[in-house]
Design an enzyme around this catalytic site. Structure first.
Site, PDB file in Angstrom:
ATOM      1  N   ASP A  61       0.830  -1.196   0.000  1.00 36.66           N
ATOM      2  CA  ASP A  61       0.000   0.000   0.000  1.00 36.66           C
ATOM      3  C   ASP A  61       0.869   1.252   0.000  1.00 36.66           C
ATOM      4  OD1 ASP A  61      -2.607   1.117   0.173  1.00 36.66           O
ATOM      5  OD2 ASP A  61      -2.144   1.693   2.220  1.00 36.66           O
ATOM      6  N   THR A  94      -3.121   5.513  -4.058  1.00 37.35           N
ATOM      7  CA  THR A  94      -2.077   6.255  -3.338  1.00 37.35           C
ATOM      8  C   THR A  94      -0.697   6.061  -3.960  1.00 37.35           C
ATOM      9  OG1 THR A  94      -1.770   4.435  -1.779  1.00 37.35           O
ATOM     10  CG2 THR A  94      -3.334   6.129  -1.159  1.00 37.35           C
ATOM     11  N   THR A  95      -0.509   4.942  -4.646  1.00 37.81           N
ATOM     12  CA  THR A  95       0.766   4.736  -5.342  1.00 37.81           C
ATOM     13  C   THR A  95       0.767   5.536  -6.644  1.00 37.81           C
ATOM     14  OG1 THR A  95       0.722   2.479  -4.490  1.00 37.81           O
ATOM     15  CG2 THR A  95       2.348   2.963  -6.187  1.00 37.81           C
ATOM     16  N   ASP A 386      -9.234  -0.229   1.165  1.00 40.19           N
ATOM     17  CA  ASP A 386      -9.175   0.237  -0.223  1.00 40.19           C
ATOM     18  C   ASP A 386     -10.495  -0.091  -0.921  1.00 40.19           C
ATOM     19  OD1 ASP A 386      -6.615   1.067   0.182  1.00 40.19           O
ATOM     20  OD2 ASP A 386      -5.658  -0.289  -1.245  1.00 40.19           O
TER      21      ASP A 386
HETATM   22  N1  LIG Z   1      -6.350  -7.098 -13.312  1.00 45.44           N
HETATM   23  C1  LIG Z   1      -5.707  -5.974 -13.574  1.00 45.44           C
HETATM   24  N2  LIG Z   1      -5.031  -5.838 -14.733  1.00 45.44           N
HETATM   25  C2  LIG Z   1      -4.363  -4.695 -14.988  1.00 45.44           C
HETATM   26  N3  LIG Z   1      -4.302  -3.650 -14.163  1.00 45.44           N
HETATM   27  C3  LIG Z   1      -4.956  -3.729 -13.005  1.00 45.44           C
HETATM   28  C4  LIG Z   1      -5.692  -4.887 -12.646  1.00 45.44           C
HETATM   29  N4  LIG Z   1      -6.229  -4.672 -11.421  1.00 45.44           N
HETATM   30  C5  LIG Z   1      -5.840  -3.425 -11.040  1.00 45.44           C
HETATM   31  N5  LIG Z   1      -5.082  -2.848 -11.995  1.00 45.44           N
HETATM   32  C6  LIG Z   1      -4.455  -1.523 -11.981  1.00 45.44           C
HETATM   33  O1  LIG Z   1      -3.526  -1.416 -10.914  1.00 45.44           O
HETATM   34  C7  LIG Z   1      -3.388  -0.046 -10.567  1.00 45.44           C
HETATM   35  C8  LIG Z   1      -3.496   0.134  -9.074  1.00 45.44           C
HETATM   36  O2  LIG Z   1      -2.479  -0.560  -8.429  1.00 45.44           O
HETATM   37  P1  LIG Z   1      -2.245  -0.438  -6.857  1.00 45.44           P
HETATM   38  O3  LIG Z   1      -1.062  -1.256  -6.528  1.00 45.44           O
HETATM   39  O4  LIG Z   1      -3.514  -0.731  -6.154  1.00 45.44           O
HETATM   40  O5  LIG Z   1      -1.834   1.069  -6.690  1.00 45.44           O
HETATM   41  P2  LIG Z   1      -2.613   2.298  -6.053  1.00 45.44           P
HETATM   42  O6  LIG Z   1      -2.010   2.453  -4.700  1.00 45.44           O
HETATM   43  O7  LIG Z   1      -2.261   3.436  -6.945  1.00 45.44           O
HETATM   44  O8  LIG Z   1      -4.056   1.976  -6.036  1.00 45.44           O
HETATM   45  C9  LIG Z   1      -4.489   0.702 -11.280  1.00 45.44           C
HETATM   46  O9  LIG Z   1      -3.964   1.410 -12.360  1.00 45.44           O
HETATM   47  C10 LIG Z   1      -5.419  -0.411 -11.755  1.00 45.44           C
HETATM   48  O10 LIG Z   1      -6.135  -0.085 -12.903  1.00 45.44           O
HETATM   49 MG   LIG Z   2      -5.016   0.339  -5.314  1.00 46.85          MG
END
Ligand SMILES: Nc1ncnc2c1ncn2[C@@H]1O[C@H](COP(=O)(O)OP(=O)(O)O)[C@@H](O)[C@H]1O
Ligand SMILES: [Mg+2]
Length: 538
Positions: A61, A94-95, A386
């Protein structure tokens, strides 16, 4: 005759000026972005954070990582701040927001190298951000509050890659049920969804309780462990005589007087418990203390009681059971009592919890997370939070967008088109903004071991061909229509990220003078070199 130097500030104040200040700040922002980028997306890696007291957090996270790192560099702290804002405003993304801000600054550096003035860059970024918001509103899709399936997909997209893989579907179901149940007039107060943790069983046993789970045991062993058809008195009043807030002095001069005094004390407690009993209550949840004699009397009547229940929990129980919190026992009647199908004491490993469950139409509920170890439970909690955030956001705005980098690619394409109509230097800034957005899909690809250039090329050509929803599906590792693959996010994740990343990047770009007095944390000591745990990353 020699001139005396003019001293404006104390000698130990340090300054970094002009280009140096800009470069130093941009480098710091880039370093923060580099740190979190490996965690992005479903295939992102986790980080293990060890505190000075050797507490361990294993997480993926963004905001948790940055908060635990105790970053001191002033510009880097500004980046951490937008991650926090993203967390409180949306609960997810948040990332991404940190990566976007870092990339905007990194790209701005290229423009600075071409001798483009920061004012021109910030203006171009501002124009690009406004245009991006406009495009986002245009491509967002409407959903209705009872689109449970879509809401579940939104929750699952947020939880993918958070170690909740096996239970993602179950968690999503729990989250959507909880949010829609406590919603009123299209608004959701997440304070009405309590998250409680129980160590012992597996993550799969995580459950949604139609009521509230308290981290409390019954006050006396002689009380029943389970009450059916519970009628619950919520009391904000000590069921004891010695009120520690009032200092009383009593002079007693004979044994008779003492006897009389004690008898009087007993009578007062007895009257209190009689009032409780007359109301028909079978459970007492007291925000204050319950003394031994009161406990004895309650047990004798077969009443289940907990004491020193937190005020926030009392309020949630009131919302869940429909009971009113009374602070004067004379006001306690059957009408004030809350109702729950059962109240019972349950043991999980070493923890003892009180379940108030089976409430009809509860306006507050509990998600009880089970798990083998504390670290697992904590990471599940972050995943669930989340999920809650995105579902609330999607439900309240009613707008969602495709994930997997599809939105970023579409925005980037549209911004490039938009830049064509602008004058030379601003055009360059808008183009850099467009290219910064591509950092999200390329990183998603990179973290999954795919070739980022190949993926980017394919995404570009598909979007150029008019495939608005083409994104990287990391379940199949292919570029495809991610909306059909059900990778969906709330619109707010994107609007919030773009506006705060642009704000912070522009703010940092406008700084050309850093004046730091020494003797405080975040001073120049942390400007030159990063804190030790950040050094070496660039
Ligand atoms: N199955 C998937 N395939 C491709 N991208 C995905 C999938 N599930 C989530 N994402 C992408 O992962 C990103 C979020 O990653 P995450 O590690 O949760 O970071 P954040 O802290 O920014 O939410 C988003 O751009 C989302 O669209
Ligand atoms: Mg996320």
């Amino acid at each position: 005759m020699s001139e005396k130097p003019v001293m404006l500030m104390p000698e130990d104040v340090q300054r970094i000026l002009g280009k140096d200040a800009q470069r130093n700040n941009i480098l710091a922002a880039k370093m923060v972005s580099e740190i979190v980028k490996t965690t992005l997306g479903p295939k992102g890696m986790d980080k293990m954070l060890v505190s000075p007291t050797n507490d361990i957090i294993v997480t993926n996270d963004g905001v948790t990582i940055l908060e635990e790192m105790q970053i001191e560099h002033p510009a880097a702290k500004m980046i951490v701040e937008i991650s926090r804002t993203q967390d409180s405003e949306v609960g997810d993304g948040t990332t991404s927001v940190v990566m976007l801000a870092g990339k905007l600054l990194e790209n701005a550096e290229r423009l600075l190298d071409k001798k483009i003035h920061p004012t021109v860059i910030t203006k171009g970024y501002r124009l690009a951000a406004e245009k991006a918001q406009e495009v986002l509103r245009e491509i967002a899709l409407k959903i209705t509050p009872d689109d449970h399936e879509v809401l579940k997909q939104v929750a699952m997209t947020a939880m993918t890659g958070k170690g909740a893989e096996d239970s993602k579907e179950k968690f999503a179901e729990i989250i959507v049920r909880a949010v829609t149940q406590v919603a009123s007039n299209g608004k959701v107060d997440l304070g009405n969804i309590k998250i409680e943790k129980a160590k012992g069983d597996g993550v799969k046993d995580t459950e949604l309780i139609s009521g509230i789970v308290l981290d409390k045991e019954k006050v006396s062993h002689d009380m029943p462990s389970r009450v059916e058809g519970a009628q619950i008195a919520l009391i904000d009043f000590p069921l004891e005589l010695k009120n520690p807030e009032i200092d009383t002095k009593i002079s007693i001069s004979s044994p008779d007087q003492l006897q009389g005094f004690l008898a009087q004390e007993e009578r007062t407690i007895k009257e209190m418990i009689e009032k409780v009993q007359n109301s028909g209550a079978t459970v007492v949840l007291c925000q204050k203390g319950i003394d031994d004699f009161a406990q004895y009397l309650l047990s004798k009547e077969g009443i289940y009681a907990c004491r020193r229940v937190a005020k926030s929990d009392m309020e949630k129980i009131s919302k869940a059971t429909g009971g009113k919190i009374v602070s004067n026992l004379d006001e306690l009647t059957n009408f004030e009592l809350g109702n729950a199908q059962t109240v019972e004491e349950v043991r999980h490993g070493g923890d003892v919890l009180t379940y108030v469950r089976g409430c009809k139409n509860p306006k507050a509920m509990t998600i009880l997370i089970h798990g083998g170890t504390e670290h697992v439970i904590d990471e599940m909690e972050r995943a669930i939070k989340d999920g809650l955030g995105v579902v609330v956001s999607a439900l309240t705005s009613g707008l969602v967008v495709p994930g997997g980098g599809a939105v970023e690619m579409e925005l980037s394409k549209r911004l490039r088109e938009f830049s064509q109509g602008l004058s030379g230097r601003e055009q360059l800034a808008v183009e850099e903004f467009a290219s910064a957005l591509e950092f999200i899909p390329t990183t998603l690809a990179e973290n999954a071991g795919l070739d980022p250039i190949d993926i980017l090329t394919e995404l570009k050509s598909r979007h150029d061909a008019g495939e608005r929803n083409a994104g990287l599906n990391l379940f199949t590792n292919k570029v495809e229509n991610v909306l059909e693959a059900r990778i969906i996010e709330p619109l707010k994740i994107k609007t919030q990220a773009i506006s705060s990343a642009t704000d912070v990047a522009n703010m940092i770009l406008r700084i050309d003078d850093v004046i730091a007095s020494s003797g405080r944390s975040g001073g120049m000591g942390s400007m030159g070199g990063m804190p030790p745990h950040m050094a070496g990353l660039s």
